[in-house]
Write a protein that holds these residues in place. Sequence first.
Motif, short mmCIF file in Angstrom:
data_model
loop_
_atom_site.label_atom_id
_atom_site.label_comp_id
_atom_site.label_asym_id
_atom_site.label_seq_id
_atom_site.Cartn_x
_atom_site.Cartn_y
_atom_site.Cartn_z
N LEU A 1 -16.57 53.48 57.90
CA LEU A 1 -17.59 53.46 58.94
C LEU A 1 -18.50 52.26 58.72
N HIS A 2 -18.72 51.48 59.76
CA HIS A 2 -19.52 50.27 59.65
C HIS A 2 -19.99 49.85 61.04
N GLU A 3 -20.90 48.90 61.06
CA GLU A 3 -21.38 48.37 62.33
C GLU A 3 -20.75 47.00 62.57
N SER A 4 -20.23 46.79 63.77
CA SER A 4 -19.63 45.50 64.09
C SER A 4 -19.48 45.36 65.60
N ASN A 5 -19.50 44.11 66.06
CA ASN A 5 -19.28 43.86 67.49
C ASN A 5 -17.91 43.20 67.73
N LYS A 6 -17.06 43.19 66.68
CA LYS A 6 -15.73 42.59 66.82
C LYS A 6 -14.75 43.62 67.36
N LEU A 7 -13.80 43.14 68.15
CA LEU A 7 -12.87 44.02 68.85
C LEU A 7 -11.99 44.81 67.87
N LEU A 8 -11.44 44.15 66.85
CA LEU A 8 -10.59 44.84 65.89
C LEU A 8 -11.38 45.91 65.15
N ASN A 9 -12.62 45.61 64.83
CA ASN A 9 -13.47 46.59 64.14
C ASN A 9 -13.78 47.78 65.05
N GLU A 10 -13.88 47.53 66.34
CA GLU A 10 -14.07 48.63 67.29
C GLU A 10 -12.88 49.58 67.24
N TYR A 11 -11.68 49.00 67.16
CA TYR A 11 -10.47 49.82 67.06
C TYR A 11 -10.52 50.66 65.78
N MET A 12 -10.94 50.03 64.68
CA MET A 12 -11.00 50.73 63.39
C MET A 12 -11.96 51.91 63.45
N LEU A 13 -13.11 51.71 64.06
CA LEU A 13 -14.07 52.79 64.20
C LEU A 13 -13.53 53.90 65.10
N GLN A 14 -12.81 53.51 66.15
CA GLN A 14 -12.18 54.49 67.04
C GLN A 14 -11.21 55.37 66.25
N GLU A 15 -10.44 54.75 65.36
CA GLU A 15 -9.49 55.48 64.52
C GLU A 15 -10.22 56.50 63.63
N ALA A 16 -11.34 56.07 63.03
CA ALA A 16 -12.09 56.94 62.12
C ALA A 16 -12.68 58.13 62.87
N TYR A 17 -13.32 57.88 64.00
CA TYR A 17 -13.95 58.97 64.76
C TYR A 17 -12.91 59.93 65.33
N LYS A 18 -11.76 59.38 65.75
CA LYS A 18 -10.69 60.23 66.27
C LYS A 18 -10.16 61.15 65.16
N ALA A 19 -10.05 60.61 63.96
CA ALA A 19 -9.56 61.41 62.83
C ALA A 19 -10.51 62.57 62.52
N ILE A 20 -11.81 62.33 62.64
CA ILE A 20 -12.78 63.42 62.43
C ILE A 20 -12.54 64.51 63.46
N GLY A 21 -12.37 64.11 64.72
CA GLY A 21 -12.16 65.09 65.79
C GLY A 21 -10.86 65.84 65.67
N ASP A 22 -9.83 65.19 65.10
CA ASP A 22 -8.50 65.80 64.99
C ASP A 22 -8.35 66.71 63.77
N SER A 23 -9.31 66.68 62.86
CA SER A 23 -9.14 67.38 61.58
C SER A 23 -9.79 68.77 61.59
N ASP A 24 -9.34 69.60 60.66
CA ASP A 24 -9.92 70.94 60.48
C ASP A 24 -11.17 70.89 59.60
N ILE A 25 -11.14 70.01 58.62
CA ILE A 25 -12.24 69.83 57.67
C ILE A 25 -12.36 68.32 57.42
N SER A 26 -13.52 67.87 56.96
CA SER A 26 -13.69 66.47 56.57
C SER A 26 -14.15 66.39 55.12
N VAL A 27 -13.80 65.28 54.50
CA VAL A 27 -14.37 64.92 53.20
C VAL A 27 -15.15 63.64 53.42
N PHE A 28 -16.45 63.68 53.17
CA PHE A 28 -17.27 62.48 53.29
C PHE A 28 -17.43 61.88 51.91
#
Length: 305
Positions: free
Chosen positions: A70-97
């Motif tokens: 998780l990070h802050e960025s205005n780059k397109l590839l980094n936006e994709y990476m954040l999308q992947e992380a947030y989607k994984a949270i939504g798809d999971s039963d539990i999270s480990v932070f």
Amino acid sequence: MKEQIITSGFISVVGRTNAGKSTLLNNLVKSPLALVSKKVNATRKRMDIIVPFENEHYSSQLIFIDTPGLHESNKLLNEYMLQEAYKAIGDSDISVFVAVASINPKEILHYEHFLKHCNHKHVVVLNKIDMLSQQELLHCLQSYKQYQECYISIIPMKAKELDSYTIKTLLATLAKYLPIHPHFYEHDMVSTTLMRDIYKEAIREAIFERLSDEIPYESDVKILKITEKPAILYIKAQIIVAKDTQKAMVIGKNGATIKSLGSIARQKCELLAEQKVFLELVVRTIKGWNINKQTLKQVGYDFEA
């Protein structure tokens, strides 16, 4: 004797860049599946890593999802990476932070940001505790106490050197909160990720180790061909860069750099394949591939609508 409860489910492993997520998972599965680098934002795509666990109460299959930091960025590839992380949270039963154990108040801000995106049960892992004194660690634990109603458990550890007690504590805690469900996969599987994608990450890891400055961030890898022969695995891979000057740097004078890079990458692939590997690397320039959605999709990063 009481019958074991069978549980199975998906666990997103989330945290800021360089918190130690991939190191933790590699040590849990005892295999270098996930890309590990000292450089930030190395992980770009989610990867599933399967860990079995059994005790007197549970027979569990834990499917961990390694995610980009998780990070802050205005780059397109980094936006994709954040999308992947947030989607994984939504798809999971539990999270480990996974957080870095620190007395710096900024670390708590990362956790507060995570809480905005996670509305289910989670465990907090405080990593790199060897960097703190006993008193500093107690101060760090105290700073998370205000959120104790949010998390199931908080587990201090050193992910690089996991001891059996810490592993058992983490896995037993997660097994208890996973859904009661038959195991999803065969017991000998360690990942649902295709081997070609695992080899790709191994080559990317070598790029992060061998090359500096912007090249690791403006490059990617595409597996062109995998051929299995009786005594050797043949892999042909393409290193994609954004500029011609980067291509020249990856190749190096008289091909010295790519030869060195290939040697590091081949050893990593052999460790994963558990057999001898012949690795052929070629370099291709796709100008500005990482700043355009169309070229990102061409390389393998497809944004959701």
